[in-house]
Design a protein around this motif. Structure first.
Motif, mmCIF file in Angstrom:
data_model
loop_
_atom_site.group_PDB
_atom_site.id
_atom_site.type_symbol
_atom_site.label_atom_id
_atom_site.label_comp_id
_atom_site.label_asym_id
_atom_site.label_seq_id
_atom_site.Cartn_x
_atom_site.Cartn_y
_atom_site.Cartn_z
ATOM 1 N N UNK A 149 3.674 10.949 -5.531
ATOM 2 C CA UNK A 149 5.008 10.824 -6.126
ATOM 3 C C UNK A 149 5.933 9.994 -5.245
ATOM 4 N N UNK A 150 5.914 10.234 -3.938
ATOM 5 C CA UNK A 150 6.852 9.561 -3.035
ATOM 6 C C UNK A 150 6.542 8.080 -2.898
ATOM 7 N N UNK A 151 5.276 7.687 -3.022
ATOM 8 C CA UNK A 151 4.933 6.277 -2.806
ATOM 9 C C UNK A 151 5.524 5.370 -3.871
ATOM 10 N N UNK A 152 5.963 5.918 -4.997
ATOM 11 C CA UNK A 152 6.581 5.104 -6.038
ATOM 12 C C UNK A 152 8.071 4.876 -5.784
ATOM 13 N N UNK A 153 8.631 5.548 -4.794
ATOM 14 C CA UNK A 153 10.040 5.316 -4.473
ATOM 15 C C UNK A 153 10.167 4.008 -3.705
ATOM 16 N N UNK A 154 11.043 3.096 -4.124
ATOM 17 C CA UNK A 154 11.177 1.813 -3.419
ATOM 18 C C UNK A 154 11.741 2.013 -2.018
ATOM 19 N N UNK A 155 11.041 1.492 -1.029
ATOM 20 C CA UNK A 155 11.469 1.680 0.361
ATOM 21 C C UNK A 155 12.861 1.119 0.630
ATOM 22 N N UNK A 172 16.338 2.063 12.411
ATOM 23 C CA UNK A 172 16.523 1.874 10.970
ATOM 24 C C UNK A 172 15.443 0.953 10.411
ATOM 25 N N UNK A 173 15.187 -0.141 11.087
ATOM 26 C CA UNK A 173 14.182 -1.093 10.617
ATOM 27 C C UNK A 173 12.772 -0.538 10.795
ATOM 28 N N UNK A 174 12.530 0.138 11.903
ATOM 29 C CA UNK A 174 11.198 0.710 12.138
ATOM 30 C C UNK A 174 10.868 1.782 11.102
ATOM 31 N N UNK A 175 11.831 2.646 10.821
ATOM 32 C CA UNK A 175 11.599 3.702 9.835
ATOM 33 C C UNK A 175 11.435 3.140 8.432
ATOM 34 N N UNK A 240 6.944 -7.858 4.348
ATOM 35 C CA UNK A 240 7.979 -7.901 3.314
ATOM 36 C C UNK A 240 9.149 -6.980 3.665
ATOM 37 N N UNK A 241 8.825 -5.776 4.127
ATOM 38 C CA UNK A 241 9.879 -4.806 4.407
ATOM 39 C C UNK A 241 10.686 -5.178 5.644
ATOM 40 N N UNK A 242 10.038 -5.771 6.641
ATOM 41 C CA UNK A 242 10.793 -6.109 7.851
ATOM 42 C C UNK A 242 11.787 -7.228 7.559
ATOM 43 N N UNK A 243 11.418 -8.176 6.713
ATOM 44 C CA UNK A 243 12.357 -9.236 6.358
ATOM 45 C C UNK A 243 13.524 -8.659 5.563
#
Length: 300
Positions: A149-155, A172-175, A240-243
């Motif tokens: 369920x949680x993996x569908x939440x957009x990071x 903040x960025x690492x988490x 993608x997330x780090x950018x």
């Protein structure tokens, strides 16, 4: 048409007599279509057929050369204004300029560090958890539904919460990287572990192995190549997330440098940074492939 003559045998059954009329009817039948013998297909178009080293090298070069040539042609023809699509030469000059000033390598190292910390933490959590879920049904029932369920939440939606919880520092960025990759890597690791053949596990028990030995000496070694492949997929998501994180809550990094270039319409710098990210990604993928080949030599 004259009907076929029918005779009765000694047992009371019937037999069909092959009369001249019947033979004539058969001669009137059309011949079956003749198919030519299929030729040997090229290895390039054969399903799962290895190709020669020369063909593989040629295709790899083409995969980069064709888009680069199209870029040259479009920019030289002036179809798109240089402000929106800089030429390869202008992009190269912008990259060299940033490299000489030192800002490019500083930002690159800051971004790579965040990848190492965030995705490394995700691997430390997801791999053991995925092994447990793939090995024990009880662990899968306990953790599987929540993770699914949680993996569908957009990071990126967690960015406001992370700013409230930990502020605007590096955590903040690492988490954000951790949240964006840990759940997918866990599920993919669990799927890899479930693919271990059950007969292999049963044979280990038959030969006297205990549960812990089966886990350490059979399940984990058999799953390692697939676990590394899962990391190869998810490390791309980490980029993608780090950018995204650097676009919002950072004063350094390649993502932040892209935002600054966008404000001044410096598309040549944006292209140079994107190409650099692609090169780093390819190098990381090659390293993980080498690691996969080392831990899974038996798969070859």
């Amino acid at each position: 048409m004259k009907p076929l003559a029918v005779d009765h045998d000694s047992t009371g059954g019937t037999m069909t007599e092959d009369t001249p009329s019947a033979r004539q009817d058969r001669r009137d039948w059309q011949a079956l279509p003749q198919r030519s013998r299929p030729g040997r297909p090229s290895s390039l178009l054969s399903i799962r057929t290895p190709i020669s080293r020369g063909a593989r090298t040629t295709l790899i070069v083409m995969s980069f050369a064709v888009p680069l040539a199209a870029w040259f042609i479009v920019s030289a023809a002036g179809v798109v204004e240089p402000t929106f699509l800089p030429s390869p030469a202008a992009t190269w000059s912008a990259g060299v300029e940033m490299a000489k000033s030192g800002e490019l390598f500083t930002d690159m190292w800051d971004t790579v560090q965040r990848i190492l910390y965030g995705f490394g933490l995700a691997v430390l959590v997801s791999v053991p958890l995925g092994i447990l879920m793939g090995t024990f049904s009880a662990a899968n029932s306990l953790f599987g539904p929540l993770i699914s369920a949680v993996r569908y939440l957009p990071a990126p939606a967690f960015i406001p919460l992370l700013i409230i919880w930990v502020g605007l520092d590096e955590w903040t960025k690492i988490l954000l990287l951790f949240i964006g990759t840990v759940f997918f890597n866990t599920m993919m690791t669990a799927d890899v572990v479930r693919s271990v053949p059950m007969p292999l596990i049963n044979v280990s028990y038959t030969l006297g192995a205990r549960r812990g030995e089966v886990l350490r000496k059979v399940i984990v070694p058999h799953s390692l190549p697939g676990i590394v492949d899962a990391a190869r997929v998810n490390v791309a998501a980490a980029w993608n997330f780090v950018v995204v994180a650097e676009l919002v809550v950072s004063t350094t990094g390649l993502g932040r440098r892209i935002v600054q270039a966008q404000r001044f319409l410096q598309t040549d710098r944006i292209f140079a940074i994107l190409i650099l990210i692609g090169v780093i990604g390819v190098l990381i993928d090659l390293l993980l492939r080498l690691l996969r080949n080392q831990v899974g030599r038996w798969t070859g």
